[in-house]
Design a protein around this motif. Structure first.
Motif, PDB file in Angstrom:
ATOM      1  N   GLY A 143      32.388  47.482  30.928  1.00  0.00           N
ATOM      2  CA  GLY A 143      32.441  48.573  29.980  1.00  0.00           C
ATOM      3  C   GLY A 143      32.846  49.906  30.567  1.00  0.00           C
ATOM      4  N   THR A 144      33.107  49.948  31.877  1.00  0.00           N
ATOM      5  CA  THR A 144      33.478  51.198  32.546  1.00  0.00           C
ATOM      6  C   THR A 144      34.976  51.208  32.853  1.00  0.00           C
ATOM      7  OG1 THR A 144      31.285  51.341  33.573  1.00  0.00           O
ATOM      8  CG2 THR A 144      33.035  52.692  34.524  1.00  0.00           C
ATOM      9  N   TYR A 145      35.616  52.311  32.517  1.00  0.00           N
ATOM     10  CA  TYR A 145      37.058  52.447  32.722  1.00  0.00           C
ATOM     11  C   TYR A 145      37.380  52.771  34.177  1.00  0.00           C
ATOM     12  CZ  TYR A 145      41.753  54.532  32.325  1.00  0.00           C
ATOM     13  OH  TYR A 145      43.085  54.843  32.487  1.00  0.00           O
ATOM     14  N   ASN A 146      38.344  52.036  34.738  1.00  0.00           N
ATOM     15  CA  ASN A 146      38.837  52.301  36.085  1.00  0.00           C
ATOM     16  C   ASN A 146      40.370  52.259  36.037  1.00  0.00           C
ATOM     17  OD1 ASN A 146      39.733  52.095  38.812  1.00  0.00           O
ATOM     18  ND2 ASN A 146      37.690  51.416  39.426  1.00  0.00           N
ATOM     19  N   PHE A 147      40.974  53.394  36.325  1.00  0.00           N
ATOM     20  CA  PHE A 147      42.426  53.506  36.178  1.00  0.00           C
ATOM     21  C   PHE A 147      43.205  52.805  37.292  1.00  0.00           C
ATOM     22  CE2 PHE A 147      41.311  57.109  38.888  1.00  0.00           C
ATOM     23  CZ  PHE A 147      42.271  57.039  39.874  1.00  0.00           C
ATOM     24  N   GLU A 148      42.548  52.483  38.407  1.00  0.00           N
ATOM     25  CA  GLU A 148      43.277  52.054  39.604  1.00  0.00           C
ATOM     26  C   GLU A 148      44.113  50.800  39.394  1.00  0.00           C
ATOM     27  OE1 GLU A 148      40.522  53.947  43.189  1.00  0.00           O
ATOM     28  OE2 GLU A 148      40.762  51.776  43.020  1.00  0.00           O
ATOM     29  N   ILE A 149      43.553  49.795  38.749  1.00  0.00           N
ATOM     30  CA  ILE A 149      44.265  48.525  38.627  1.00  0.00           C
ATOM     31  C   ILE A 149      45.504  48.662  37.749  1.00  0.00           C
ATOM     32  CG2 ILE A 149      42.680  47.783  36.792  1.00  0.00           C
ATOM     33  CD1 ILE A 149      44.596  45.503  39.243  1.00  0.00           C
ATOM     34  N   PHE A 207      43.424  52.599  47.097  1.00  0.00           N
ATOM     35  CA  PHE A 207      42.763  52.123  45.877  1.00  0.00           C
ATOM     36  C   PHE A 207      41.740  51.052  46.256  1.00  0.00           C
ATOM     37  CE2 PHE A 207      46.006  53.221  42.294  1.00  0.00           C
ATOM     38  CZ  PHE A 207      45.931  54.558  42.673  1.00  0.00           C
ATOM     39  N   LYS A 208      40.475  51.407  46.184  1.00  0.00           N
ATOM     40  CA  LYS A 208      39.412  50.546  46.683  1.00  0.00           C
ATOM     41  C   LYS A 208      38.844  49.588  45.638  1.00  0.00           C
ATOM     42  CE  LYS A 208      39.650  52.460  50.703  1.00  0.00           C
ATOM     43  NZ  LYS A 208      40.256  51.712  51.826  1.00  0.00           N
ATOM     44  N   SER A 209      39.402  49.613  44.415  1.00  0.00           N
ATOM     45  CA  SER A 209      38.896  48.710  43.381  1.00  0.00           C
ATOM     46  C   SER A 209      39.184  47.251  43.726  1.00  0.00           C
ATOM     47  CB  SER A 209      39.524  49.051  42.027  1.00  0.00           C
ATOM     48  OG  SER A 209      40.936  48.948  42.089  1.00  0.00           O
ATOM     49  N   HIS A 210      40.190  47.021  44.597  1.00  0.00           N
ATOM     50  CA  HIS A 210      40.543  45.670  45.024  1.00  0.00           C
ATOM     51  C   HIS A 210      40.842  45.664  46.519  1.00  0.00           C
ATOM     52  CE1 HIS A 210      41.149  45.391  40.685  1.00  0.00           C
ATOM     53  NE2 HIS A 210      40.952  44.103  40.817  1.00  0.00           N
ATOM     54  N   TRP A 215      45.836  43.171  46.406  1.00  0.00           N
ATOM     55  CA  TRP A 215      46.998  43.971  46.018  1.00  0.00           C
ATOM     56  C   TRP A 215      48.294  43.251  46.374  1.00  0.00           C
ATOM     57  CZ3 TRP A 215      46.640  47.242  42.422  1.00  0.00           C
ATOM     58  CH2 TRP A 215      45.526  48.070  42.268  1.00  0.00           C
ATOM     59  N   TYR A 216      48.314  42.562  47.516  1.00  0.00           N
ATOM     60  CA  TYR A 216      49.511  41.791  47.879  1.00  0.00           C
ATOM     61  C   TYR A 216      49.749  40.654  46.886  1.00  0.00           C
ATOM     62  CZ  TYR A 216      49.903  44.212  52.368  1.00  0.00           C
ATOM     63  OH  TYR A 216      50.066  45.171  53.339  1.00  0.00           O
ATOM     64  N   CYS A 217      48.669  40.008  46.453  1.00  0.00           N
ATOM     65  CA  CYS A 217      48.797  38.927  45.464  1.00  0.00           C
ATOM     66  C   CYS A 217      49.286  39.468  44.122  1.00  0.00           C
ATOM     67  CB  CYS A 217      47.458  38.215  45.271  1.00  0.00           C
ATOM     68  SG  CYS A 217      46.937  37.223  46.684  1.00  0.00           S
ATOM     69  N   VAL A 270      45.977  39.248  34.952  1.00  0.00           N
ATOM     70  CA  VAL A 270      44.625  39.193  34.383  1.00  0.00           C
ATOM     71  C   VAL A 270      43.915  37.919  34.797  1.00  0.00           C
ATOM     72  CG1 VAL A 270      43.309  39.043  32.238  1.00  0.00           C
ATOM     73  CG2 VAL A 270      45.162  40.684  32.434  1.00  0.00           C
ATOM     74  N   THR A 271      44.628  36.807  34.761  1.00  0.00           N
ATOM     75  CA  THR A 271      44.039  35.525  35.169  1.00  0.00           C
ATOM     76  C   THR A 271      43.609  35.561  36.630  1.00  0.00           C
ATOM     77  OG1 THR A 271      45.430  34.352  33.569  1.00  0.00           O
ATOM     78  CG2 THR A 271      44.431  33.040  35.326  1.00  0.00           C
ATOM     79  N   PHE A 272      44.473  36.099  37.484  1.00  0.00           N
ATOM     80  CA  PHE A 272      44.141  36.209  38.907  1.00  0.00           C
ATOM     81  C   PHE A 272      42.920  37.092  39.125  1.00  0.00           C
ATOM     82  CE2 PHE A 272      44.515  38.933  42.683  1.00  0.00           C
ATOM     83  CZ  PHE A 272      44.336  37.969  43.673  1.00  0.00           C
ATOM     84  N   VAL A 273      42.910  38.266  38.500  1.00  0.00           N
ATOM     85  CA  VAL A 273      41.813  39.218  38.686  1.00  0.00           C
ATOM     86  C   VAL A 273      40.503  38.645  38.181  1.00  0.00           C
ATOM     87  CG1 VAL A 273      40.904  41.452  37.919  1.00  0.00           C
ATOM     88  CG2 VAL A 273      43.278  41.274  38.697  1.00  0.00           C
ATOM     89  N   LYS A 274      40.523  37.988  37.026  1.00  0.00           N
ATOM     90  CA  LYS A 274      39.276  37.478  36.435  1.00  0.00           C
ATOM     91  C   LYS A 274      38.732  36.260  37.170  1.00  0.00           C
ATOM     92  CE  LYS A 274      38.577  40.384  33.127  1.00  0.00           C
ATOM     93  NZ  LYS A 274      37.344  41.201  33.092  1.00  0.00           N
ATOM     94  N   ILE A 275      39.589  35.470  37.782  1.00  0.00           N
ATOM     95  CA  ILE A 275      39.131  34.247  38.452  1.00  0.00           C
ATOM     96  C   ILE A 275      38.871  34.468  39.930  1.00  0.00           C
ATOM     97  CG2 ILE A 275      39.795  31.891  39.100  1.00  0.00           C
ATOM     98  CD1 ILE A 275      41.245  31.656  36.453  1.00  0.00           C
ATOM     99  N   PHE A 276      39.760  35.217  40.602  1.00  0.00           N
ATOM    100  CA  PHE A 276      39.677  35.305  42.051  1.00  0.00           C
ATOM    101  C   PHE A 276      39.158  36.646  42.582  1.00  0.00           C
ATOM    102  CE2 PHE A 276      43.068  32.245  41.090  1.00  0.00           C
ATOM    103  CZ  PHE A 276      42.550  31.124  41.736  1.00  0.00           C
ATOM    104  N   SER A 277      39.155  37.673  41.758  1.00  0.00           N
ATOM    105  CA  SER A 277      38.788  38.994  42.270  1.00  0.00           C
ATOM    106  C   SER A 277      37.279  39.223  42.190  1.00  0.00           C
ATOM    107  CB  SER A 277      39.517  40.066  41.442  1.00  0.00           C
ATOM    108  OG  SER A 277      39.181  41.345  41.878  1.00  0.00           O
TER     109      SER A 277
END
Length: 277
Positions: A143-149, A207-210, A215-217, A270-277
């Motif tokens: 529920g928190t907005y993060n602009f980095e991604i 950008f420390k969100s990831h 980021w390379y992926c 989105v799939t990568f971030v939700k499954i692997f991040s």
């Protein structure tokens, strides 16, 4: 203003339009989550209208305004759910909304190919609106907005385009996919990938969100998805015998030309971030 721009070279027009466009996009993403929503609702709307307009040039009759309204609804709904303002179950509202497309076409007497145009209406929603709505899924975490991604993805997309443009212009010799896009080259694709890799390296530092490897992926997904997305749009334009999807953005064509890479890479990101991040 437009007449002055028309006197400039294509590269000059591209640079001026890019500076203005990037400034608006950066402000909207960085200022607040509601300006982020307004920005991508607007871009999604213009892109979807452009897509339906192009289909009309080929004699099709999609439900332009209803389909675009569905797209706006999906974008706003996704934002509200991902921001946890309303519950996840509200996603079910999409089903009756898009089902109305069949009922509306039932009463269109002059449509000789109603099911073909129903399919094209759905395609505009799936191809344009849903990928843009997925940006809210990326931007919201708990529920928190993060602009980095989102900003990172755009920077990678722009890096890919810029690297491909200059490498292809000055070094391009071997055709990448001549049947669909005669001007695109392997050298351009390599230039885009190299510049995106450099930007991914910088993003990994600031950008420390990831994590850096993430980021390379993401960069790889954007390079591949963006390149293929560009070719898919070229195939679409080729099928209706036009060069650019529009002339809204000087030196860049239309909104579909500028964001085609994002449309087909967003679902993978989105799939990568939700499954692997």
């Amino acid at each position: 203003m437009k007449s002055r721009l028309d006197k400039l070279s294509n590269l000059q027009q591209r640079i001026i339009a890019a500076i203005v466009g990037v400034a608006i996009i950066l402000w909207a993403i960085l200022y607040a989550d509601w300006t982020f929503l307004l920005l991508f609702c607007a871009i999604s709307t213009f892109t979807q209208l452009e897509f339906y307009k192009l289909l009309g040039l080929d004699g099709n009759q999609p439900l332009t305004y209803y389909g675009t309204m569905c797209g706006v609804f999906i974008n706003v709904l996704t934002y509200l759910i991902e921001k946890e303002i309303i519950g996840f179950q509200n996603y079910f509202l999409i089903s009756p909304l898009v089902t109305m497309i069949f009922f509306i076409k039932l009463y269109k007497k002059r449509d000789l190919k109603p099911f073909q145009n129903i399919a094209f209406t759905f395609l505009g929603i799936i191809y344009v609106a849903i990928p843009f709505s997925l940006l809210s899924v990326l931007a919201m975490r708990g529920g928190t907005y993060n602009f980095e991604i989102v900003l990172g993805c755009l920077l990678l997309l722009w890096a890919t385009d810029i690297g491909a443009y200059f490498a292809g212009t000055y070094l391009g010799k071997r055709k990448l996919f001549e049947r669909v896009s005669p001007k695109k080259s392997w050298e351009g694709a390599a230039g885009g990938a190299a510049f995106a890799g450099l930007v991914a390296f910088v993003l990994g530092i600031y950008f420390k969100s990831h994590e850096p490897w993430e980021w390379y992926c993401i960069a790889a997904l954007i390079v591949v998805g963006g390149t293929l997305g560009d070719l898919v749009e070229s195939l679409f334009k080729r099928s209706i015998a036009i060069k650019d999807s529009g002339s809204t953005i000087p030196g860049h064509g239309g909104f579909l030309d500028r964001f085609d890479g994002l449309l087909l890479s967003a679902p993978f990101i989105v799939t990568f971030v939700k499954i692997f991040s």
